[in-house]
Write an enzyme that holds these catalytic residues in place. Structure first.
Site, PDB file in Angstrom:
ATOM      1  CD  GLN A 183      22.728  46.385  76.575  1.00  0.00           C
ATOM      2  OE1 GLN A 183      22.424  45.778  75.592  1.00  0.00           O
ATOM      3  NE2 GLN A 183      22.034  46.547  77.686  1.00  0.00           N
ATOM      4  CG  HIS A 205      18.571  40.628  82.898  1.00  0.00           C
ATOM      5  ND1 HIS A 205      17.585  41.827  82.249  1.00  0.00           N
ATOM      6  CD2 HIS A 205      19.317  41.494  83.504  1.00  0.00           C
ATOM      7  CE1 HIS A 205      18.034  43.103  82.716  1.00  0.00           C
ATOM      8  NE2 HIS A 205      19.254  42.847  83.482  1.00  0.00           N
ATOM      9  CB  THR A 241      24.068  31.329 100.448  1.00  0.00           C
ATOM     10  OG1 THR A 241      24.362  31.329 101.911  1.00  0.00           O
ATOM     11  CG2 THR A 241      23.622  29.855  99.943  1.00  0.00           C
ATOM     12  CB  CYS A 329      17.786  60.431  82.088  1.00  0.00           C
ATOM     13  SG  CYS A 329      18.514  59.402  83.304  1.00  0.00           S
TER      14      CYS A 329
END
Ligand code: PLP
Length: 394
Positions: A183, A205, A241, A329
């Site tokens: 984060q 991402h 790879t 959750c």
């Protein structure tokens, strides 16, 4: 389907890929597609691109290129750090120190090491704000301790942990120290020496690179057994790879994130603070989760007693706002979030959680829009909620 722009406020879950990142990646799909292990020119080009990316990431976090390993995601980086050090050090001791607020990539790996491999795990507590006390870490150390893992910033409540202080303690005792910086990457400055970390996980991402690429920093001399075996890639520490275009994209994205950090972090902080003030002012019984100031620049998280977090998300979605409960959750079906529980927020109160995480595309107008649509949603849900309404006031 509405044609209105979705107001995306879930940047802690993932971010859109920056078009400049896409541009940097594209040639490596179609023109420079060689296998970096091949000896001919196409291979050498791909190898050069990976090594340039390694150099870029190393420089950005104060490391040396050979200390950067490329992985498939933040989860893999965390898994490799924990299991790799545990396996390599198992003859020295079998004690690991971590916290109850780590991501599942850390917690579930620790649980498996305990259940299947005889390691003992100590979870040092956190306070009401989700902060770890470095003194608790110091007290938990034994002669058997072979690893300490504490996250840099929490995904659910945004709290930034005192990593440098914990790292100092680990260094003095000669114990490898891992931080999950998934984060923090691109959002907080990272200097592996100043933080005294030996292992540090990143995931592309979360900073405008694609999903499915990550990195693990491993300080030279840190014991680490590979957990994925095969070819000799990544200094024989992570076989397979390399994902050349994604690695190129991740380095470009991290470079862009740190190049704009000095303007972007204060901008996000201002938007975040406006969001926090507005929500606390306009929604009775709303409570901020995580530390008020020592938190990720774009991260705002709350609990609203008397409502279900999943229901809030559904109504927000109808209003074109994409947000999260903060935890996979935190719904009434799977029970309260362990992170909130560890912070003393329990039972029904913990079920009504909401995380709004801001990013580059968000504007003041977006924040004002959310501040207009959210209060009536909570009010409506409280009216119809089967959850005890007094929880709001607890
Ligand atoms: N660690 C933290 C703190 C995270 O927030 C996440 C993702 O949400 C991960 C690890 C896992 O990263 P990835 O999605 O790349 O596997």
């Amino acid at each position: 389907m509405s044609t209105r722009r979705v107001i995306y406020m879930d940047h802690s879950a993932t971010t859109p890929v920056d078009p400049r990142v896409v541009e940097a990646m594209l040639p490596y799909f179609t023109e420079r597609y060689g296998n970096p292990s091949s000896v001919y020119r196409l291979g050498a080009e791909a190898r050069a691109a990976i090594e340039a990316a390694r150099q870029t990431i190393a420089e950005l976090i104060g490391a040396r290129p050979k200390e950067i390993l490329f992985t498939s995601c933040g989860t893999e980086s965390d898994n490799l750090a924990l299991r790799g050090v545990a396996w390599a050090s198992r003859h020295k001791g079998r004690h690991i120190i971590t916290t109850p607020i780590e991501h599942h990539a850390v917690t579930h790996t620790c649980e498996q090491l305990e259940r299947e491999f005889g390691f003992r795990i100590t979870y040092v507590p956190v306070d009401r704000d989700g902060l770890v006390d470095p003194e608790d870490v110091a007290r938990a150390i034994t002669d058997e301790t072979i690893l300490i893992s504490v996250m840099y910033a929490n995904n659910e409540v945004g709290t930034i942990e005192p990593i440098a202080e914990i790292g100092q303690i680990a260094r003095e005792r000669g114990i490898p120290f891992h931080t999950d910086a998934v984060q923090a990457g691109g959002q907080l400055p990272i200097d592996v020496d100043a933080l005294h970390v030996d292992l540090l996980s990143l995931s592309g991402h979360k900073f405008y690179a694609p999903k499915g690429v990550g990195a693990l920093y491993v300080r030279e001399g840190t014991p680490l057994l590979p957990t994925q075996t095969g070819g000799g890639q990544e200094f024989h520490r992570r076989a397979g790879t390399e994902n050349v275009p994604y690695i190129v994209g991740m380095a470009k994205a991290l470079e862009l994130a740190y190049a704009s950090l000095d303007e972007e972090a204060p901008r996000l902080q201002r938007l975040r603070d406006r969001l926090i003030e507005g929500v606390l002012e306009r929604i009775p019984g709303a409570r901020l989760t995580g530390h008020r100031t020592q938190r990720l620049p774009g991260h705002a998280s709350f609990v609203f007693g008397g409502v279900d977090g999943e229901a809030i998300l559904m109504y927000l979605d109808r209003a074109n706002v994409a947000a999260s409960t903060g935890s996979a959750c935190a719904s009434s079906e799977s029970g309260p979030s362990p992170v909130l529980e560890a912070m003393g927020i329990t039972g029904r109160q913990a079920l009504g959680s909401l995380r709004l995480s801001l990013g580059r595309e968000n504007t003041e107008e977006d924040v004002e829009y959310v501040l207009r649509v959210l209060p009536p949603i909570i009010e409506k849900l409280r009216e119809f909620s089967p959850i005890c309404p007094d929880a709001a006031l607890r």
